[in-house]
Design a protein around this motif. Structure first.
Motif, PDB file in Angstrom:
ATOM      1  N   ALA A  64       1.024   2.898  15.737  1.00  0.00           N
ATOM      2  CA  ALA A  64       0.910   1.636  16.471  1.00  0.00           C
ATOM      3  C   ALA A  64       1.823   1.596  17.682  1.00  0.00           C
ATOM      4  CB  ALA A  64       1.227   0.464  15.536  1.00  0.00           C
ATOM      5  N   ARG A  65       2.967   2.297  17.628  1.00  0.00           N
ATOM      6  CA  ARG A  65       3.920   2.278  18.738  1.00  0.00           C
ATOM      7  C   ARG A  65       3.400   3.040  19.956  1.00  0.00           C
ATOM      8  NH1 ARG A  65       8.049   2.872  14.367  1.00  0.00           N
ATOM      9  NH2 ARG A  65       8.995   0.814  14.150  1.00  0.00           N
ATOM     10  N   ARG A  66       2.369   3.839  19.766  1.00  0.00           N
ATOM     11  CA  ARG A  66       1.811   4.619  20.873  1.00  0.00           C
ATOM     12  C   ARG A  66       0.580   3.949  21.486  1.00  0.00           C
ATOM     13  NH1 ARG A  66       0.569  10.315  18.428  1.00  0.00           N
ATOM     14  NH2 ARG A  66      -0.411  10.546  20.472  1.00  0.00           N
ATOM     15  N   VAL A  67       0.127   2.853  20.898  1.00  0.00           N
ATOM     16  CA  VAL A  67      -1.082   2.179  21.392  1.00  0.00           C
ATOM     17  C   VAL A  67      -0.723   1.316  22.594  1.00  0.00           C
ATOM     18  CG1 VAL A  67      -2.961   0.602  20.833  1.00  0.00           C
ATOM     19  CG2 VAL A  67      -2.072   2.159  19.081  1.00  0.00           C
ATOM     20  N   SER A  68      -1.468   1.477  23.670  1.00  0.00           N
ATOM     21  CA  SER A  68      -1.235   0.710  24.891  1.00  0.00           C
ATOM     22  C   SER A  68      -2.435  -0.191  25.179  1.00  0.00           C
ATOM     23  CB  SER A  68      -1.023   1.650  26.079  1.00  0.00           C
ATOM     24  OG  SER A  68      -2.231   2.318  26.400  1.00  0.00           O
ATOM     25  N   PRO A  69      -2.254  -1.208  26.023  1.00  0.00           N
ATOM     26  CA  PRO A  69      -3.411  -2.030  26.427  1.00  0.00           C
ATOM     27  C   PRO A  69      -4.529  -1.193  27.048  1.00  0.00           C
ATOM     28  CG  PRO A  69      -1.372  -3.137  27.013  1.00  0.00           C
ATOM     29  CD  PRO A  69      -0.986  -1.768  26.544  1.00  0.00           C
ATOM     30  N   LYS A  73       8.302  -5.357  13.814  1.00  0.00           N
ATOM     31  CA  LYS A  73       7.971  -3.949  13.691  1.00  0.00           C
ATOM     32  C   LYS A  73       7.436  -3.389  15.010  1.00  0.00           C
ATOM     33  CE  LYS A  73       6.995  -4.582   8.779  1.00  0.00           C
ATOM     34  NZ  LYS A  73       8.241  -3.941   8.329  1.00  0.00           N
ATOM     35  N   LEU A  74       6.889  -4.255  15.853  1.00  0.00           N
ATOM     36  CA  LEU A  74       6.450  -3.881  17.200  1.00  0.00           C
ATOM     37  C   LEU A  74       7.106  -4.822  18.203  1.00  0.00           C
ATOM     38  CD1 LEU A  74       2.578  -3.236  17.065  1.00  0.00           C
ATOM     39  CD2 LEU A  74       4.368  -1.558  17.470  1.00  0.00           C
ATOM     40  N   ASP A  75       7.397  -4.304  19.390  1.00  0.00           N
ATOM     41  CA  ASP A  75       7.996  -5.152  20.428  1.00  0.00           C
ATOM     42  C   ASP A  75       6.970  -6.044  21.108  1.00  0.00           C
ATOM     43  OD1 ASP A  75      10.526  -4.092  19.974  1.00  0.00           O
ATOM     44  OD2 ASP A  75      10.195  -2.435  21.376  1.00  0.00           O
ATOM     45  N   ALA A  76       5.738  -5.561  21.215  1.00  0.00           N
ATOM     46  CA  ALA A  76       4.698  -6.331  21.899  1.00  0.00           C
ATOM     47  C   ALA A  76       3.340  -5.998  21.299  1.00  0.00           C
ATOM     48  CB  ALA A  76       4.701  -6.029  23.397  1.00  0.00           C
ATOM     49  N   ASN A  77       2.405  -6.921  21.435  1.00  0.00           N
ATOM     50  CA  ASN A  77       1.051  -6.732  20.921  1.00  0.00           C
ATOM     51  C   ASN A  77       0.180  -6.145  22.026  1.00  0.00           C
ATOM     52  OD1 ASN A  77      -1.533  -6.905  19.908  1.00  0.00           O
ATOM     53  ND2 ASN A  77      -1.303  -8.993  19.133  1.00  0.00           N
TER      54      ASN A  77
END
Length: 500
Positions: A243-248, A288-292
């Motif tokens: 999930a930390r590698r997923v970008s908009p 757990k994530l900084d941004a959605n």
């Protein structure tokens, strides 16, 4: 006002406070007493204030007794336990961690060790089951220590929810620690007031987020299955599940790929992007994530008159109800008729039990209850009077002479145990086979559109019409009071019988 007490021999300052009489049996002593670990009077005052607040909070929790833990409580206590484990690793980075991440990934799956760590197992355990049981015991031990330290008496369900949340934190900590020992690290603060140490940027897998989301949200089986499937589809497209590698930009590309495959814009918005956005938002809310990355990813829906859903016309309703009269299978015989005179969802009707057709305050009603099966929302739990046309057709005789249990027992439950899911598919195909093929018709939902149209045509009270169809209240005033069956029947009777 209590204050630090200086030990006459060692010179160290101590915390001392008398335990209130009503708590002595619970705490097991007359005085809270422990060293503050300092000889400096200024530092002793600071530490004493912190400990005093902790003790007072613990005593307050003990006085309150057992109470439910909210999702925020679960997240906060799990984070506190995780910080404690990290501090221990900070003190000794090379200590051996007794935690297997492969076992931890499926720690709470259904197997013969499922349940609390003290479950009585009569058969010998395999090595894997033994490890799983031991790791659950670790989670419960950490939870019990934390709850005892705070004076919290959690309910069994909440205790397990917290243990599950702690297992996710331990998974993350072990991933981080292993990466740290291999040199893949970044500077990251451990906690307030502590110096920063080097910790890894560990993967945050989709499955880890989903497990945490499940613990908190507790969706039904179908939602869990569907949303897991969507996250798997996204993972397949991205060729990773971090999930930390997923970008908009990744999600924009995924949306374009789904459109290229021919999916409708509404399907992409409601069945693909919405679940991804909700799961990532849970991860953000729980730190757990900084941004959605899905927060602003949407799709433009252009409404076309040729695609707008509509209700059944009088002629289409007659075609279906005439065909239903000729059917021998109970669900095809009666579900369309109940739809026509209640506006209920087909899935709600298919899961009815014989005991759900009953008299309420002297009026025959069909009760849509959560005990019969999953309902869409809180407004869906309701009772709708039986229209005279439905009674004249023989529905009451059918329902009251049926065996106790599922009213449409000839419908087999689907993979989620729902007769509603099976009935929805069967009746949709059956209605299409009758020649009702207009794409603007939804075989299952168009009955609800039709009842709304008839309600407007015959002047039914809007709030009562909404209550019958299980729609939400539009104003605060609508939430006041009840909807008596006789009042609902008075309005429903304004709709005339369909002449076949």
């Amino acid at each position: 006002m209590t204050r630090p007490w200086k030990h006459p021999d060692s010179g160290y300052y101590w915390f001392r406070k008398r335990v209130p009489d009503e708590l002595r049996n619970l705490i097991g002593k007359r005085e809270e007493r422990f060293s503050l670990g300092t000889r400096d009077p200024t530092e002793a005052k600071r530490l004493h204030a912190i400990k005093l607040a902790e003790v007072e909070e613990r005593w307050s929790n003990l006085r309150a007794g057992q109470r439910p833990l909210s999702p925020d409580d679960i997240a906060r206590e799990a984070a506190a336990i995780a910080d404690q484990v990290r501090r221990q690793l900070e003190a000794d980075p090379y200590q051996q961690l007794r935690w297997d991440v492969e076992i931890g990934a499926g720690l709470w799956g259904t197997d013969k060790t499922d349940g609390d760590y003290y479950t009585d197992i009569t058969q010998p355990l395999s090595p894997v089951d033994g490890k799983r049981l031991a790791q659950r015991a670790t989670c419960y031990a950490l939870v019990d220590d934390r709850l005892a330290a705070r004076g919290l008496a959690a309910q069994d369900d909440d205790r397990q929810r917290l243990a599950r949340a702690v297992s996710l934190e331990l998974q993350r900590i072990v991933h981080e620690h292993q990466a740290y020992l291999l040199g893949r690290t970044e500077v990251r603060p451990i906690g307030s007031g502590l110096s920063a140490i080097r910790l890894p940027t560990a993967p945050l897998t989709f499955s880890a987020i989903i497990e945490g989301w499940l613990v908190e949200k507790k969706p039904n089986q179908k939602t869990e299955y569907t949303w897991r499937k969507v996250m798997t589809q996204l993972s397949d497209f991205l060729e990773h599940d971090d999930a930390r590698r997923v970008s908009p930009d990744d999600l924009v590309s995924w949306k374009a790929d789904l459109l290229a495959k021919g999916l409708k814009a509404k399907t992409i918005r409601d069945s693909k992007l919405a679940p991804v956005r909700a799961i990532f938002q849970w991860a953000v809310d729980n730190r757990k994530l900084d941004a959605n990355p899905a927060a602003r990813i949407n799709i433009d829906l252009k409404s076309r008159s040729s695609e707008k859903r509509r209700g059944y016309s009088d002629e289409e309703a007659k075609i279906i109800l005439r065909a239903a009269r000729r059917e021998k299978e109970s669900h095809k015989r009666w579900v369309p008729w109940v739809c026509a005179y209640t506006g209920a969802r087909i899935s709600e009707i298919c899961q009815l039990r014989s005991e759900d057709v009953k008299k309420i305050d002297g009026t025959w009603c069909i009760a849509f209850a959560a005990e019969a099966g999953s309902l869409k929302n809180v407004n869906s739990e309701r009772a709708v009077p039986v229209h005279s046309a439905l009674a004249d057709e023989g529905f009451l005789k059918f329902a009251t002479t049926a065996r106790k249990g599922p009213l449409f027992a000839d419908l087999a439950p689907d993979r989620f145990g729902s007769r509603g899911g099976t009935g929805t598919k069967i009746l949709s195909r059956w209605i299409r086979s009758l020649g009702v093929t207009d794409k603007r018709i939804s075989p299952n939902h168009s009955w609800r559109h039709r009842l709304k149209t008839l309600g407007r045509r015959h002047g039914l009270a809007v709030d009562i019409l909404d209550a019958m169809t299980g729609h939400g209240r539009k104003t605060v005033a609508d939430t006041y009071g009840e909807f008596p069956p006789d009042a609902m029947l008075r309005e429903l009777s304004k709709i005339a019988e369909i002449k076949l």
